[in-house]
Design an enzyme around this catalytic site. Structure first.
Site, PDB file in Angstrom:
ATOM      1  N   ASN A 108       1.054  -1.214   0.021  1.00  6.46           N
ATOM      2  CA  ASN A 108       0.027  -0.007   0.033  1.00  6.46           C
ATOM      3  C   ASN A 108       0.827   1.343  -0.065  1.00  6.46           C
ATOM      4  O   ASN A 108       1.953   1.284   0.569  1.00  6.46           O
ATOM      5  CB  ASN A 108      -0.867   0.090   1.268  1.00  6.46           C
ATOM      6  CG  ASN A 108      -1.779   1.190   1.260  1.00  6.46           C
ATOM      7  OD1 ASN A 108      -2.348   1.610   0.305  1.00  6.46           O
ATOM      8  ND2 ASN A 108      -1.798   1.907   2.392  1.00  6.46           N
ATOM      9  N   HIS A 110       0.904   5.228   1.322  1.00  2.00           N
ATOM     10  CA  HIS A 110       0.418   6.273   2.145  1.00  2.00           C
ATOM     11  C   HIS A 110       0.997   7.345   2.111  1.00  2.00           C
ATOM     12  O   HIS A 110       1.982   7.487   2.283  1.00  2.00           O
ATOM     13  CB  HIS A 110       0.287   5.515   3.541  1.00  2.00           C
ATOM     14  CG  HIS A 110      -0.610   6.202   4.601  1.00  2.00           C
ATOM     15  ND1 HIS A 110      -2.007   6.287   4.594  1.00  2.00           N
ATOM     16  CD2 HIS A 110      -0.066   7.250   5.547  1.00  2.00           C
ATOM     17  CE1 HIS A 110      -2.175   7.231   5.782  1.00  2.00           C
ATOM     18  NE2 HIS A 110      -1.120   7.701   6.167  1.00  2.00           N
ATOM     19  N   SER A 137       4.717   6.809   1.967  1.00  2.00           N
ATOM     20  CA  SER A 137       5.424   5.642   2.482  1.00  2.00           C
ATOM     21  C   SER A 137       5.059   4.292   1.814  1.00  2.00           C
ATOM     22  O   SER A 137       3.698   4.219   1.607  1.00  2.00           O
ATOM     23  CB  SER A 137       5.294   5.515   3.948  1.00  2.00           C
ATOM     24  OG  SER A 137       5.560   6.416   4.638  1.00  2.00           O
ATOM     25  N   ASP A 146      -2.466   1.001   8.097  1.00  2.00           N
ATOM     26  CA  ASP A 146      -1.147   1.895   7.826  1.00  2.00           C
ATOM     27  C   ASP A 146      -0.178   1.367   8.767  1.00  2.00           C
ATOM     28  O   ASP A 146       0.846   2.306   8.959  1.00  2.00           O
ATOM     29  CB  ASP A 146      -1.516   3.466   7.652  1.00  2.00           C
ATOM     30  CG  ASP A 146      -2.606   3.672   6.940  1.00  2.00           C
ATOM     31  OD1 ASP A 146      -3.485   4.639   7.173  1.00  2.00           O
ATOM     32  OD2 ASP A 146      -2.407   3.207   5.665  1.00  2.00           O
TER      33      ASP A 146
HETATM   34  C1  GRF Z   1      -2.916   9.425  -3.162  1.00  2.00           C
HETATM   35  O1  GRF Z   1      -2.427  10.602  -2.530  1.00  2.00           O
HETATM   36  C2  GRF Z   1      -2.487   8.232  -2.336  1.00  2.00           C
HETATM   37  O2  GRF Z   1      -1.419   8.303  -1.602  1.00  2.00           O
HETATM   38  C3  GRF Z   1      -3.561   7.814  -1.531  1.00  2.00           C
HETATM   39  O3  GRF Z   1      -4.664   8.164  -2.336  1.00  2.00           O
HETATM   40  C4  GRF Z   1      -4.347   9.143  -3.195  1.00  2.00           C
HETATM   41  C5  GRF Z   1      -4.989   9.210  -4.615  1.00  2.00           C
HETATM   42  O4  GRF Z   1      -4.319   8.320  -5.270  1.00  2.00           O
HETATM   43  N1  GRF Z   1      -3.823   6.542  -0.969  1.00  2.00           N
HETATM   44  P1  GRF Z   1      -4.290   7.888  -6.816  1.00  2.00           P
HETATM   45  O5  GRF Z   1      -4.302   9.237  -7.626  1.00  2.00           O
HETATM   46  O6  GRF Z   1      -5.926   7.320  -7.107  1.00  2.00           O
HETATM   47  O7  GRF Z   1      -3.564   6.945  -7.065  1.00  2.00           O
END
Ligand code: GRF
Length: 194
Positions: A108, A110, A137, A146
């Site tokens: 994942n 985060h 991370s 997380d």
């Molecule tokens: C990102 O900031 C990611 O870290 C969080 O969701 C946000 C959107 O991610 N988990 P994405 O553009 O859908 O990949």
């Protein structure tokens, strides 16, 4: 032997796009499925346009029955036979039963420098705390939200006039660099262990 990667998303899937784009040439893994808990996630369209199989399991169909949702999601994943699952902007909390099935194979990303700021609103919390840096991370996903082993991090400065939005945009650039790098290392180590 090429490793099979499934990617779970909930929204736009910008991290998913970078992961898919990275799995080419001598990369030991290839994307085999992009799945979402939201059938309207824009990332599903983006994945389909990249030729990746897509699926959705609408969590709203199950009311609050997390187990029923995960049972259907598990079946969708089992059909794709992934060696690795990457959560990328996936916004559902998964139970210990689900994560236990994929222990050691699920990653994942985060948007904070874990272990700081687990959960939501990470950028607003870092700004509010007066931190001078933030970041992202990539960690192994476990039952603890997380909380799994950290596999990689990337740092950015917090600027005096930052808002959560401007900071999120700066961190996202680093996410797009970090996640593909960590996935490749993780996949290479998995191949070596085989
Ligand atoms: C990102 O900031 C990611 O870290 C969080 O969701 C946000 C959107 O991610 N988990 P994405 O553009 O859908 O990949």
């Amino acid at each position: 032997m090429t490793l099979r990667v499934a990617i779970l998303i909930s929204g736009g899937g910008s991290n998913m796009v970078k992961l898919v784009e990275s799995m080419t040439g001598d990369h030991p893994a290839r994307p085999v499925l992009v799945a979402s808990n939201d059938p309207d996630a824009k990332g599903l369209e983006r994945a389909a346009s990249m030729g990746i199989a897509v699926a959705s399991v609408d969590h709203r169909r199950f009311g609050g029955d997390r187990h029923a949702f995960e049972t259907e999601l598990q079946a969708v994943l089992d059909a794709a036979k992934p060696d690795i699952i990457c959560c990328a902007g996936f916004m559902r909390i998964l139970t210990a039963e689900f994560t236990g099935k994929w222990q050691g194979k699920m990653l994942n990303i985060h948007p904070s420098l874990l272990p700081k700021y687990k959960g939501l609103n990470t950028h607003a919390r870092a700004i509010e705390a007066g931190d001078d840096e933030a970041g992202c991370s990539v960690h192994e996903l476990t039952a603890e939200l997380d909380g799994g082993p950290i596999l990689g991090q990337s740092r950015v400065p917090i600027l005096p006039d930052d808002t959560p939005e401007t900071l999120a945009a700066r961190v996202l650039v680093e996410e797009h660099r970090l996640y593909p790098r960590v996935l490749r290392n993780f996949a290479e180590e998995m191949v070596q262990k085989q």
